[in-house]
Write a protein that holds these residues in place. Structure first.
Motif, PDB file in Angstrom:
ATOM      1  N   SER A 126       0.838  -1.197   0.000  1.00  0.00           N
ATOM      2  CA  SER A 126       0.000   0.000   0.000  1.00  0.00           C
ATOM      3  C   SER A 126       0.877   1.252   0.000  1.00  0.00           C
ATOM      4  CB  SER A 126      -0.926  -0.008   1.225  1.00  0.00           C
ATOM      5  OG  SER A 126      -0.156  -0.038   2.415  1.00  0.00           O
ATOM      6  N   GLU A 145      -9.757  -3.614  -1.192  1.00  0.00           N
ATOM      7  CA  GLU A 145      -9.871  -3.240   0.211  1.00  0.00           C
ATOM      8  C   GLU A 145      -9.560  -4.495   1.013  1.00  0.00           C
ATOM      9  OE1 GLU A 145     -10.684  -0.550   3.347  1.00  0.00           O
ATOM     10  OE2 GLU A 145     -10.694  -0.115   1.201  1.00  0.00           O
ATOM     11  N   TYR A 146      -8.556  -4.426   1.896  1.00  0.00           N
ATOM     12  CA  TYR A 146      -8.161  -5.606   2.661  1.00  0.00           C
ATOM     13  C   TYR A 146      -7.620  -5.163   4.011  1.00  0.00           C
ATOM     14  CZ  TYR A 146      -6.014 -10.158   3.648  1.00  0.00           C
ATOM     15  OH  TYR A 146      -5.663 -11.366   4.208  1.00  0.00           O
ATOM     16  N   LEU A 147      -8.127  -5.750   5.056  1.00  0.00           N
ATOM     17  CA  LEU A 147      -7.732  -5.416   6.426  1.00  0.00           C
ATOM     18  C   LEU A 147      -7.858  -3.920   6.682  1.00  0.00           C
ATOM     19  CD1 LEU A 147      -4.615  -7.766   6.784  1.00  0.00           C
ATOM     20  CD2 LEU A 147      -6.959  -8.184   7.575  1.00  0.00           C
ATOM     21  N   GLY A 148      -8.956  -3.344   6.185  1.00  0.00           N
ATOM     22  CA  GLY A 148      -9.278  -1.954   6.475  1.00  0.00           C
ATOM     23  C   GLY A 148      -8.504  -0.914   5.689  1.00  0.00           C
ATOM     24  N   LYS A 149      -7.836  -1.309   4.623  1.00  0.00           N
ATOM     25  CA  LYS A 149      -7.017  -0.366   3.880  1.00  0.00           C
ATOM     26  C   LYS A 149      -6.980  -0.749   2.403  1.00  0.00           C
ATOM     27  CE  LYS A 149      -2.488   1.793   4.455  1.00  0.00           C
ATOM     28  NZ  LYS A 149      -1.241   1.782   5.213  1.00  0.00           N
ATOM     29  N   LYS A 150      -6.792   0.237   1.536  1.00  0.00           N
ATOM     30  CA  LYS A 150      -6.634  -0.049   0.113  1.00  0.00           C
ATOM     31  C   LYS A 150      -5.256  -0.679  -0.097  1.00  0.00           C
ATOM     32  CE  LYS A 150      -5.737   2.882  -3.398  1.00  0.00           C
ATOM     33  NZ  LYS A 150      -5.893   4.043  -4.278  1.00  0.00           N
ATOM     34  N   ARG A 151      -5.238  -1.833  -0.758  1.00  0.00           N
ATOM     35  CA  ARG A 151      -3.997  -2.574  -1.014  1.00  0.00           C
ATOM     36  C   ARG A 151      -3.834  -2.791  -2.512  1.00  0.00           C
ATOM     37  NH1 ARG A 151      -1.990  -2.806   4.328  1.00  0.00           N
ATOM     38  NH2 ARG A 151      -3.786  -3.237   5.642  1.00  0.00           N
TER      39      ARG A 151
END
Length: 159
Positions: A126, A145-151
Motif C-alpha cells: 500500500s 480493500e483488505y484489512l481496512g485499507k486499500k492494497r
C-alpha cells in the motif's frame, strides 16, 4: 569486514534472530504478520527456519547482526486463496536502509521462488510502495480493500 558488506540466506535455525524479527516486526505490523501475538509469530519463524520449501524466511545479516528479512509464504491474502507463493514482510532495519539490503532480499526471494519452479509470485502492499516494486519488475494486478485499507496486489513473472 567491510561495514557495507552483508549476506542473504535462510534464517539460521539455532539463533536469536527469530525472536528479534518477531519483536521488531510485530511491533510495527501487529496482526498484518498473520499472528495475534509476537510469541506466535516467533514460533512460525522458528518453524520456517527449518524449511527449504514454503514457508521460509530469508535474512540479510552482517555477521550475527540482523539487517532485514523477507518471508515467502504459500498463502498470504485470505481473499485471494488461489494465488501462490507470496512474498511478505519485507523489512530492513532503519539504520541499514538505502544500502541495497531490500533490493537484495527481493532478488533472493524471486530467485528462491524460481528455484522451487513457480512461474509467478505475489505480494500486496500500500501507500507509495507499489512504485518501489514496479521499479523492480513487479506489475500491479488489482487494488482491493483488505484489512481496512486499500492494497495493491502485485505479481512478478518468474519465467
Amino acid at each position: 569486514m567491510d561495514t557495507q558488506s552483508f549476506e542473504v540466506g535462510h534464517l539460521p535455525v539455532h539463533s536469536e534472530m527469530p525472536a528479534i524479527i518477531a519483536k521488531v516486526q510485530f511491533a510495527l505490523w501487529g496482526a498484518l504478520t498473520g499472528y495475534s501475538a509476537a510469541a506466535e509469530y516467533e514460533q512460525f519463524l522458528r518453524g520456517a527456519a527449518d524449511s527449504r520449501a514454503l514457508p521460509t524466511v530469508l535474512v540479510a545479516r552482517r555477521g550475527d547482526n540482523y539487517l532485514g528479512s523477507v518471508n515467502l509464504l504459500p498463502r498470504e491474502m485470505t481473499i485471494r486463496p488461489t494465488l501462490s507463493p507470496w512474498m511478505a514482510q519485507l523489512f530492513v532495519v532503519d539504520s541499514e536502509r538505502r544500502n541495497g539490503i531490500g533490493n537484495a532480499l527481493v532478488k533472493a526471494a524471486v530467485a528462491y521462488a524460481s528455484d522451487l519452479h513457480f512461474s509467478r509470485m505475489y505480494l500486496y502492499t500500500s501507500g507509495t510502495l507499489p512504485a518501489y516494486y514496479r521499479s523492480h519488475g513487479w506489475s500491479a494486478l488489482e487494488e482491493v480493500e483488505y484489512l481496512g485499507k486499500k492494497r495493491t496486489v502485485m505479481a512478478f513473472d518468474l519465467v
